[in-house]
Design an enzyme around this catalytic site. Structure first.
Site, short mmCIF file in Angstrom:
data_model
loop_
_atom_site.label_atom_id
_atom_site.label_comp_id
_atom_site.label_asym_id
_atom_site.label_seq_id
_atom_site.Cartn_x
_atom_site.Cartn_y
_atom_site.Cartn_z
N HIS A 34 -82.09 -26.27 16.96
CA HIS A 34 -80.70 -26.34 17.43
C HIS A 34 -79.75 -26.61 16.26
O HIS A 34 -78.66 -26.03 16.19
CB HIS A 34 -80.54 -27.47 18.45
CG HIS A 34 -81.34 -27.30 19.70
ND1 HIS A 34 -82.44 -28.07 19.98
CD2 HIS A 34 -81.20 -26.45 20.76
CE1 HIS A 34 -82.94 -27.72 21.14
NE2 HIS A 34 -82.21 -26.74 21.64
N GLY A 147 -81.17 -18.63 19.65
CA GLY A 147 -82.35 -18.52 18.81
C GLY A 147 -83.24 -17.36 19.23
O GLY A 147 -83.32 -17.01 20.41
#
Length: 276
Positions: A34, A147
């Site tokens: 993150h 991602g």
């Protein structure tokens, strides 16, 4: 850094921003994966908004919604340290003001959502679409960061933006791995020391497949057999070779091949993939 808990305060804050806005949607339990998304947003935008919301609509009946880690104070501290402009951390009632039977039904595109994770987790991507579209409407970002580890989700979000004509740039970000090559995931905290070692078979399988491809092997069936031999100590849900529309491949297509794996280590289900 602003901490926003209501839609009203988020809307008021968003109206005050006149320059580019980067958005990083998360379910919290933030890790270095993150952090890499946030750092990229900070580099590419004048303002960065991070959402922390454990979305109930993407969890199945037998999944870990109640057990999902929620270290909000730790997440807020990390965001502040990184220089995030604002964190949106709403309660469920803010994001879903109506009961299920009264909500507008939104569905992920079938051609991207029926297989792989969609087959294993019925309705999961419908829930992802529900929350992502709401968050996009609320934050109205210039760019949003996702991602590559959750590759099926990434492809669905890209399609969502294109299909609904949203003026948002979706920025795919590389998988971040630990020093032992295990892909970072909030679920890694569930692994004990023995399971952690067993889980390393997942990146090893992908690495060996990549090495075989680099040496000239193109037959997906042979490559799959090679990977499954390495994964034999795990409970493998799937090891599949697909193009970017998630259509199965028989031979490797350079720049258009995804190798996706899902496997259980103990009670923990882990995902990983390789872009070829």
């Amino acid at each position: 850094m602003r901490v926003l808990e209501t839609i009203a305060t988020l809307r008021e804050y968003r109206k005050s921003l006149k320059e580019s806005v980067g958005f990083v949607p998360t379910m919290g339990a933030l890790h270095r994966g993150h952090q890499s998304l946030i750092e990229r947003s900070l580099k590419e935008n004048s303002h960065t908004i991070v959402s922390v919301f454990v979305n109930p609509t993407q969890f199945g009946a037998n999944e870990d919604f109640s057990a999902y880690p929620r270290p909000l104070e730790k997440d807020l501290a990390l965001c502040e340290k990184l220089g995030v402009s604002a964190v949106f951390a709403p309660k469920i009632g803010e994001m879903y003001p109506y009961e299920i039977e009264q909500r507008l039904k939104l569905y992920a595109p079938t051609f991207l959502s029926h297989s792989l994770e969609g087959a294993a987790r019925k309705g999961h991507f419908d829930g992802v679409v529900q929350v992502v579209l709401r968050l996009f409407h609320l934050t109205n970002p210039t760019r949003a960061y996702f991602g590559k580890k959750d590759v099926q989700q990434l492809l669905i979000v890209q399609h969502l933006v294109q299909d609904l004509l949203l003026d948002i740039e979706i920025v795919p970000c590389e998988i971040v791995r630990d020093s032992d090559h295990l892909a970072l995931s909030s679920r890694n905290v569930y692994l004990n020391a023995t399971e952690r070692k067993q889980a390393l078979a997942i990146p090893k399988a992908l690495e060996n497949i990549k090495q075989a491809i680099d040496k000239g092997e193109k037959a997906c069936e042979k490559l799959k057999k090679l990977g499954l031999e390495i994964l034999e100590t795990l409970e493998v849900d799937y090891l599949e070779f697909c193009n970017h529309k998630l259509e199965p491949l028989k031979t490797i297509e350079p720049t258009n091949t995804l190798i996706l794996v899902a496997a259980r280590v103990g009670k923990t289900r882990l995902l990983d993939n390789l872009w070829v």
